[in-house]
Design a protein around this motif. Structure first.
Motif, PDB file in Angstrom:
ATOM      1  N   THR A  32       0.688  -1.115  -0.027  1.00 21.05           N
ATOM      2  CA  THR A  32      -0.118  -0.006  -0.002  1.00 21.05           C
ATOM      3  C   THR A  32       0.796   1.171   0.100  1.00 21.05           C
ATOM      4  O   THR A  32       0.609   2.168  -0.778  1.00 21.05           O
ATOM      5  CB  THR A  32      -0.928   0.028   1.308  1.00 21.05           C
ATOM      6  OG1 THR A  32      -1.922  -1.176   1.240  1.00 21.05           O
ATOM      7  CG2 THR A  32      -1.667   1.324   1.171  1.00 21.05           C
ATOM      8  N   GLY A  33       1.910   1.257   0.685  1.00 23.75           N
ATOM      9  CA  GLY A  33       2.791   2.317   0.780  1.00 23.75           C
ATOM     10  C   GLY A  33       3.534   2.627  -0.502  1.00 23.75           C
ATOM     11  O   GLY A  33       3.830   3.733  -1.058  1.00 23.75           O
ATOM     12  N   LEU A  34       3.973   1.384  -1.352  1.00 28.85           N
ATOM     13  CA  LEU A  34       4.823   1.656  -2.579  1.00 28.85           C
ATOM     14  C   LEU A  34       3.388   1.927  -3.511  1.00 28.85           C
ATOM     15  O   LEU A  34       3.578   2.952  -4.448  1.00 28.85           O
ATOM     16  CB  LEU A  34       5.052   0.281  -2.891  1.00 28.85           C
ATOM     17  CG  LEU A  34       6.013   0.136  -4.192  1.00 28.85           C
ATOM     18  CD1 LEU A  34       6.938   0.994  -4.200  1.00 28.85           C
ATOM     19  CD2 LEU A  34       6.282  -1.379  -4.674  1.00 28.85           C
ATOM     20  N   PHE A  39       1.560   6.214  -7.280  1.00 27.47           N
ATOM     21  CA  PHE A  39       0.505   6.894  -8.010  1.00 27.47           C
ATOM     22  C   PHE A  39      -0.809   7.715  -7.355  1.00 27.47           C
ATOM     23  O   PHE A  39      -1.629   8.120  -7.444  1.00 27.47           O
ATOM     24  CB  PHE A  39      -0.645   5.639  -8.188  1.00 27.47           C
ATOM     25  CG  PHE A  39       0.215   4.791  -9.345  1.00 27.47           C
ATOM     26  CD1 PHE A  39       0.396   5.239 -10.732  1.00 27.47           C
ATOM     27  CD2 PHE A  39       0.698   3.542  -9.135  1.00 27.47           C
ATOM     28  CE1 PHE A  39       0.926   4.773 -11.796  1.00 27.47           C
ATOM     29  CE2 PHE A  39       1.654   2.670 -10.121  1.00 27.47           C
ATOM     30  CZ  PHE A  39       1.654   3.334 -11.496  1.00 27.47           C
ATOM     31  N   GLY A  40      -0.181   8.033  -5.835  1.00 26.63           N
ATOM     32  CA  GLY A  40      -0.966   9.108  -5.263  1.00 26.63           C
ATOM     33  C   GLY A  40      -1.780   8.332  -4.178  1.00 26.63           C
ATOM     34  O   GLY A  40      -2.207   7.163  -4.400  1.00 26.63           O
ATOM     35  N   THR A  45      -4.564   3.622  -3.458  1.00 28.96           N
ATOM     36  CA  THR A  45      -5.499   2.890  -2.700  1.00 28.96           C
ATOM     37  C   THR A  45      -6.499   2.041  -3.671  1.00 28.96           C
ATOM     38  O   THR A  45      -6.817   0.757  -3.159  1.00 28.96           O
ATOM     39  CB  THR A  45      -6.525   3.841  -1.806  1.00 28.96           C
ATOM     40  OG1 THR A  45      -5.750   4.620  -1.119  1.00 28.96           O
ATOM     41  CG2 THR A  45      -7.464   3.132  -1.009  1.00 28.96           C
ATOM     42  N   VAL A  46      -6.853   2.248  -4.663  1.00 30.09           N
ATOM     43  CA  VAL A  46      -7.785   1.545  -5.357  1.00 30.09           C
ATOM     44  C   VAL A  46      -6.839   0.352  -6.117  1.00 30.09           C
ATOM     45  O   VAL A  46      -7.385  -0.829  -6.010  1.00 30.09           O
ATOM     46  CB  VAL A  46      -8.319   2.306  -7.085  1.00 30.09           C
ATOM     47  CG1 VAL A  46      -8.840   1.488  -7.827  1.00 30.09           C
ATOM     48  CG2 VAL A  46      -9.067   3.470  -6.387  1.00 30.09           C
ATOM     49  N   ALA A 134     -11.024  -1.987   5.674  1.00 33.07           N
ATOM     50  CA  ALA A 134      -9.690  -2.324   6.000  1.00 33.07           C
ATOM     51  C   ALA A 134      -8.531  -1.744   5.028  1.00 33.07           C
ATOM     52  O   ALA A 134      -7.960  -1.206   5.876  1.00 33.07           O
ATOM     53  CB  ALA A 134      -9.573  -3.910   6.022  1.00 33.07           C
ATOM     54  N   VAL A 135      -8.993  -1.675   3.652  1.00 31.03           N
ATOM     55  CA  VAL A 135      -7.947  -0.949   2.935  1.00 31.03           C
ATOM     56  C   VAL A 135      -7.813   0.268   3.235  1.00 31.03           C
ATOM     57  O   VAL A 135      -6.864   1.030   3.011  1.00 31.03           O
ATOM     58  CB  VAL A 135      -8.032  -1.632   1.624  1.00 31.03           C
ATOM     59  CG1 VAL A 135      -7.218  -0.681   0.501  1.00 31.03           C
ATOM     60  CG2 VAL A 135      -7.774  -3.278   1.376  1.00 31.03           C
ATOM     61  N   PHE A 136      -9.069   0.865   3.323  1.00 36.00           N
ATOM     62  CA  PHE A 136      -9.108   2.419   3.328  1.00 36.00           C
ATOM     63  C   PHE A 136      -8.184   2.932   4.684  1.00 36.00           C
ATOM     64  O   PHE A 136      -7.764   3.865   4.693  1.00 36.00           O
ATOM     65  CB  PHE A 136     -10.668   3.148   3.323  1.00 36.00           C
ATOM     66  CG  PHE A 136     -11.026   3.048   1.921  1.00 36.00           C
ATOM     67  CD1 PHE A 136     -10.618   4.207   1.154  1.00 36.00           C
ATOM     68  CD2 PHE A 136     -11.811   2.065   1.311  1.00 36.00           C
ATOM     69  CE1 PHE A 136     -11.249   4.250  -0.292  1.00 36.00           C
ATOM     70  CE2 PHE A 136     -12.388   2.257   0.070  1.00 36.00           C
ATOM     71  CZ  PHE A 136     -12.185   3.484  -0.761  1.00 36.00           C
TER      72      PHE A 136
END
Length: 182
Positions: A32-34, A39-40, A45-46, A134-136
């Protein structure tokens, strides 16, 4: 960087996210950090969400295939019978709940679901509904760290974690008699 480089990087990260989602034991916050760095926050996140959801579905089918190849004697165990007898509705709500809880290993949830009779569509729906918040939340935390912690500290901590994991793995391997040959 031109559009072809961005597209190639996006596809490479998508494949990496899918693989990590299928394996289920790679800490997703690293990807997620990468993704966010590349890509912002919105697109990253998507990308993380897509990789986690479809990677989990891929993992579900891979685990189910693997479990179909185990020795028949294992299928007589109490654990197998318990998991296999659970109604689809119970499994659905269990998947959803475990996906919502932080720090539950994704691979464990996916493997557990693969042991049941739940179908792929219900697994996809329950897993996706649980992974979205959870991902958000993970993306918000990772973005906060990226924005507030200096890059040198991030890299130092990342390298220290990787070296520690490598050291622990090598010690464990040596202790079990599978040490590297000299």
């Amino acid at each position: 960087m031109d559009i072809n480089d961005i597209s190639l990087e996006f596809i490479a990260l998508l494949l990496l996210n899918l693989a990590a989602g299928a394996l289920g034991f790679v800490p997703s916050f690293l990807l997620t950090g990468l993704n966010i760095s590349s890509f912002g926050v919105a697109t990253g996140t998507v990308l993380s969400l897509t990789g986690e959801i479809f990677g989990a579905v891929l993992g579900f089918y891979l685990y189910r295939f693997g479990f179909s190849k185990v020795q028949p004697s294992w299928k007589k165990s109490r654990f197998w019978n318990y998991m296999h007898k659970q109604p689809a509705a119970t499994v659905f709500w269990g998947i959803l709940l475990f996906r919502l809880l932080p720090f539950i290993p994704s691979g464990l949830v996916t493997a557990g679901a693969a042991l049941t009779t739940i179908n792929g569509l219900l697994f996809f729906i329950a897993s996706s509904l649980g992974k979205i918040p959870a991902v958000f939340l993970e993306a918000a935390i990772v973005y906060g760290i990226i924005e507030t912690v200096p890059a040198v500290v991030q890299y130092t901590v990342g390298i220290a974690v990787c070296l520690t994991a490598l050291f622990v793995w090598l010690r464990k391997r040596k202790a079990t008699g599978n040490g590297l040959r000299q």
